[in-house]
Design an enzyme around this catalytic site. Sequence first.
Site, PDB file in Angstrom:
ATOM      1  N   GLY A  86       0.658  -0.223   0.068  1.00  0.00           N
ATOM      2  CA  GLY A  86      -0.125  -0.038   0.212  1.00  0.00           C
ATOM      3  C   GLY A  86       1.122   0.706  -0.020  1.00  0.00           C
ATOM      4  O   GLY A  86       2.370   0.817  -0.302  1.00  0.00           O
TER       5      GLY A  86
ATOM      6  N   THR B 298       1.424   2.271  -2.103  1.00  0.00           N
ATOM      7  CA  THR B 298       1.821   2.723  -3.283  1.00  0.00           C
ATOM      8  C   THR B 298       1.736   4.152  -3.569  1.00  0.00           C
ATOM      9  O   THR B 298       0.852   4.560  -2.805  1.00  0.00           O
ATOM     10  CB  THR B 298       0.748   1.918  -4.240  1.00  0.00           C
ATOM     11  N   VAL B 299       2.593   4.765  -4.314  1.00  0.00           N
ATOM     12  CA  VAL B 299       2.359   5.863  -4.642  1.00  0.00           C
ATOM     13  C   VAL B 299       2.310   6.273  -6.185  1.00  0.00           C
ATOM     14  O   VAL B 299       2.560   5.511  -6.791  1.00  0.00           O
ATOM     15  CB  VAL B 299       3.443   7.094  -4.244  1.00  0.00           C
TER      16      VAL B 299
END
Length: 537
Positions: A355, A356-357
């Site tokens: 859990g 990313t950009v």
Amino acid sequence: MVQFNAHEYPYASQRMVTYGQKGMVATSQPLAAQAGLDIMKKGGNAIDAAIATAACLTVVEPTSNGIGGDAFALVWVKGKLHGLNASGPSPAGISIEALKQRGIEEIPKFGFTPVTVPGAPAAWVELSKTYGKLPLQEVLEPAIRYAEEGYPLSPVLAHFWKGAYKAYKQHLSGDEFAHWFETFAPDGRAPEVGEVWRSQGHADTLRAIATTDGKAFYEGEIAEKIDAFSKKYDGFIRKEDLENFKPEWVDPISVNYRGYDVWEIPPNGQGLIALLGLNIAKGYEFSNRDTVKELHLQIEAMKLAFSDGFAYITEQSAMNVSVEQLLSEDYAAKRRESIGEEAIMPTVGEPSRGGTVYLATADGEGNMVSFIQSNYMGFGSGLVVPGTGIALQNRGHNFTLDPKHPNCLAPNKKTFHTIIPGFLTKGEEAVGPFGVMGGFMQPQGHMQVVMNTIDYHLNPQSALDAPRWQWMKDKTILVEQSMPQHLVQGLLAKGHQIEVANHPGAFGRGQIIWRNPKTGILAGGTESRTDGAIAVW
């Protein structure tokens, strides 16, 4: 041109869409967005801005990505869309048999077992070399500066940092994890909102990548440090795995949705799931977002899409059905037959055999980039290579140990990947980049953003702000607290099992930039669920 309403969505945060002309960068951290725009103002293009922003995000949002993670990009240059897959494979020395010999029956989340080759630095180098205008050293300078001098934490960043610290303090007890705490909790705790955090290790690594065009990371001193760290704790990754890695230019895949082409990276990414869902959904008419019927149909389409995605997606060479078969009109019609008035238990389909950009950039020349990178599950494996600031990803957790499954673990193999950039075109014109980060929410967010834009004519900010849902499993649907009650009650009546999320982070965080082909004006939106910002020129 996308036709969207000028007014805000009634349940949105009431933030307005942002307009610009010469350049725009949209991402989840203001400092990173501004860094990208500054590079553009120095003569860089949208590609340079994307690299600068991505590198900055490894410093100013380490809770979601890092130098040791993977990346994907969709790049629009001179009227053509290009795809870059910079996801790293499993180590050459790992296998199902090797894990079973160690008594491992399920791939863990933390430690060296799920570590795969980092692809993000190679993505920056490849993008710079192929389409950039400025030297990589200049492009990475803002990220190096923030790592060296430090920056004050923003509110959402601090929230996730504190949550990660508590979880790691509870679950990570081995000596190999000590470097994570030294790097990200130097005072014996997570840094607070407004408190300055810095990392000389990050700065040194980024500088080495910049001055050697990535060779230090994949062939030199950094590769040797990763190798030594892995050997010390009996990990699988080796310097040879890094030396043998190269990012891959790929042909993006798409479906036509009501006259627009929606583009994704092909497998091993899960962007195919978003396209499967849209391909099913386009067989219905959608005109009123606030109806139970239309929301029900979207959910059912996405459930079927995920069922197929989990069954078939892995590295393309290992898939036993083709993308073309899964995205055929006949197969979409066949899957549509499963949808009725009540919630169904999703099942895998049988296509005919054959859990990313996240960040989005656009410049005044017409170049546009949709870019995403991640360590997976926040900080990743819990391992930080000593003295480097590199948090190694744990992407290998997505492999299965079932040898009959297409996504089974094997040496030098790319696993089913959650991070996906999106792009929208119409005819020969670019509409623009979009994305929604956040694990398995991502294809669901892509589908909802596209439908909000095309079916419901919402502007970029409203398309992001509108209440979201997420299919979790079986008939379980997670909804935001802002979801209108009549929709929640209506879904319950149709047999959906509804859970209301207490935190907006469960629904991903996205950005959009649309370009008006007639005027060149850029319209952007960024996520209200995080510290998102748009830097505009």
